[in-house]
Scaffold this motif. Structure first.
Motif, PDB file in Angstrom:
ATOM      1  N   ILE A 208      21.479  42.859  34.352  1.00  0.00           N
ATOM      2  CA  ILE A 208      22.427  41.904  34.938  1.00  0.00           C
ATOM      3  C   ILE A 208      22.802  42.310  36.372  1.00  0.00           C
ATOM      4  CG2 ILE A 208      24.747  40.919  34.726  1.00  0.00           C
ATOM      5  CD1 ILE A 208      22.671  39.698  32.776  1.00  0.00           C
ATOM      6  N   PRO A 209      23.144  43.573  36.651  1.00  0.00           N
ATOM      7  CA  PRO A 209      23.448  43.929  38.044  1.00  0.00           C
ATOM      8  C   PRO A 209      22.262  43.709  38.995  1.00  0.00           C
ATOM      9  CG  PRO A 209      24.373  45.558  36.575  1.00  0.00           C
ATOM     10  CD  PRO A 209      23.496  44.671  35.730  1.00  0.00           C
ATOM     11  N   ASP A 210      21.044  43.994  38.548  1.00  0.00           N
ATOM     12  CA  ASP A 210      19.872  43.745  39.393  1.00  0.00           C
ATOM     13  C   ASP A 210      19.742  42.263  39.717  1.00  0.00           C
ATOM     14  OD1 ASP A 210      19.349  46.438  39.057  1.00  0.00           O
ATOM     15  OD2 ASP A 210      17.472  46.151  37.946  1.00  0.00           O
ATOM     16  N   LEU A 211      19.960  41.426  38.719  1.00  0.00           N
ATOM     17  CA  LEU A 211      19.863  39.983  38.923  1.00  0.00           C
ATOM     18  C   LEU A 211      20.999  39.467  39.799  1.00  0.00           C
ATOM     19  CD1 LEU A 211      18.729  39.106  35.322  1.00  0.00           C
ATOM     20  CD2 LEU A 211      17.382  38.737  37.404  1.00  0.00           C
TER      21      LEU A 211
ATOM     22  N   VAL B 114      28.911  37.538  41.843  1.00  0.00           N
ATOM     23  CA  VAL B 114      30.044  37.984  41.024  1.00  0.00           C
ATOM     24  C   VAL B 114      30.261  37.032  39.844  1.00  0.00           C
ATOM     25  CG1 VAL B 114      32.547  38.372  41.023  1.00  0.00           C
ATOM     26  CG2 VAL B 114      31.137  39.259  42.883  1.00  0.00           C
ATOM     27  N   VAL B 115      30.109  35.735  40.074  1.00  0.00           N
ATOM     28  CA  VAL B 115      30.228  34.767  38.977  1.00  0.00           C
ATOM     29  C   VAL B 115      29.129  35.018  37.948  1.00  0.00           C
ATOM     30  CG1 VAL B 115      29.984  32.315  38.393  1.00  0.00           C
ATOM     31  CG2 VAL B 115      31.474  33.013  40.282  1.00  0.00           C
ATOM     32  N   PHE B 116      27.910  35.276  38.419  1.00  0.00           N
ATOM     33  CA  PHE B 116      26.811  35.590  37.500  1.00  0.00           C
ATOM     34  C   PHE B 116      27.166  36.807  36.645  1.00  0.00           C
ATOM     35  CE2 PHE B 116      22.977  38.083  36.585  1.00  0.00           C
ATOM     36  CZ  PHE B 116      22.298  37.188  35.780  1.00  0.00           C
ATOM     37  N   LEU B 117      27.696  37.851  37.268  1.00  0.00           N
ATOM     38  CA  LEU B 117      28.111  39.030  36.501  1.00  0.00           C
ATOM     39  C   LEU B 117      29.120  38.635  35.430  1.00  0.00           C
ATOM     40  CD1 LEU B 117      28.532  41.600  39.416  1.00  0.00           C
ATOM     41  CD2 LEU B 117      26.885  41.784  37.531  1.00  0.00           C
TER      42      LEU B 117
ATOM     43  N   ALA C 161      16.628  48.301  47.696  1.00  0.00           N
ATOM     44  CA  ALA C 161      16.989  49.374  46.767  1.00  0.00           C
ATOM     45  C   ALA C 161      18.465  49.755  46.903  1.00  0.00           C
ATOM     46  CB  ALA C 161      16.111  50.599  47.000  1.00  0.00           C
ATOM     47  N   GLU C 162      18.984  49.754  48.107  1.00  0.00           N
ATOM     48  CA  GLU C 162      20.395  50.084  48.316  1.00  0.00           C
ATOM     49  C   GLU C 162      21.305  48.976  47.782  1.00  0.00           C
ATOM     50  OE1 GLU C 162      23.476  51.079  51.961  1.00  0.00           O
ATOM     51  OE2 GLU C 162      21.322  51.405  52.298  1.00  0.00           O
TER      52      GLU C 162
ATOM     53  N   PHE D 181      25.151  47.213  43.612  1.00  0.00           N
ATOM     54  CA  PHE D 181      25.572  46.306  42.540  1.00  0.00           C
ATOM     55  C   PHE D 181      25.646  47.045  41.208  1.00  0.00           C
ATOM     56  CE2 PHE D 181      25.222  42.569  45.211  1.00  0.00           C
ATOM     57  CZ  PHE D 181      26.164  41.726  44.656  1.00  0.00           C
ATOM     58  N   SER D 182      24.693  47.896  40.937  1.00  0.00           N
ATOM     59  CA  SER D 182      24.704  48.652  39.679  1.00  0.00           C
ATOM     60  C   SER D 182      25.900  49.583  39.593  1.00  0.00           C
ATOM     61  CB  SER D 182      23.406  49.454  39.526  1.00  0.00           C
ATOM     62  OG  SER D 182      22.320  48.579  39.380  1.00  0.00           O
TER      63      SER D 182
END
Length: 133
Positions: free
Chosen positions: A57-60, A87-90, A119-120, A125-126
């Motif tokens: 989910i964080p990657d997406l 943020v809404v997706f999360l 990558a950063e 996000f992760s």
């Protein structure tokens, strides 16, 4: 955490509403500059998931932010809208986002300027995302 089921995606109508509300609140030009660019940006995370390229989910969420910010589909407010779509997706998928406002501004500005490596962005996000209890 790798996904076994398809995530809940952010609908285009919600993305347009997010943009509209941000412009009302913070100012700027309303409207979509390119509907094609918007739909392509919203399809990118879904495509990356379906091809197995991204599986968390964080990657997406990072993919949503990158796609919207860099596609520049709105007349104004692309950075704000791209970040909030992520943020809404999360939230739709049971996560919360914990970064400071200052951190968000710095990262998203770098993303828009093409100065933030993928990558950063994913790592950020992760690190800033956690499952809701």
């Amino acid at each position: 955490m790798t996904l076994s089921n398809e995530p809940c995606w952010v609908p285009s109508v919600a993305v347009r509403a997010i943009h509209h509300e941000q412009i009302l609140e913070h100012g700027g030009l309303q409207g979509v500059r390119s509907a094609t660019a918007l739909e392509a940006a919203l399809a990118r995370p879904r495509e990356r998931w379906s091809y197995g390229e991204l599986s968390t989910i964080p990657d997406l969420a990072a993919a949503y932010a990158e796609a919207v910010v860099r596609a520049h589909p709105f007349a104004d407010g692309n950075k704000r809208s791209g970040f909030l779509v992520a943020v809404v997706f999360l939230g739709l998928n049971g996560f919360r986002f914990n970064a400071s406002n200052e951190s968000v501004v710095l990262k998203i500005r770098r993303l828009a300027a093409g100065e933030l490596p993928w990558a950063e962005l994913v790592e950020w996000f992760s690190a800033q995302s956690s499952p809701r209890a």
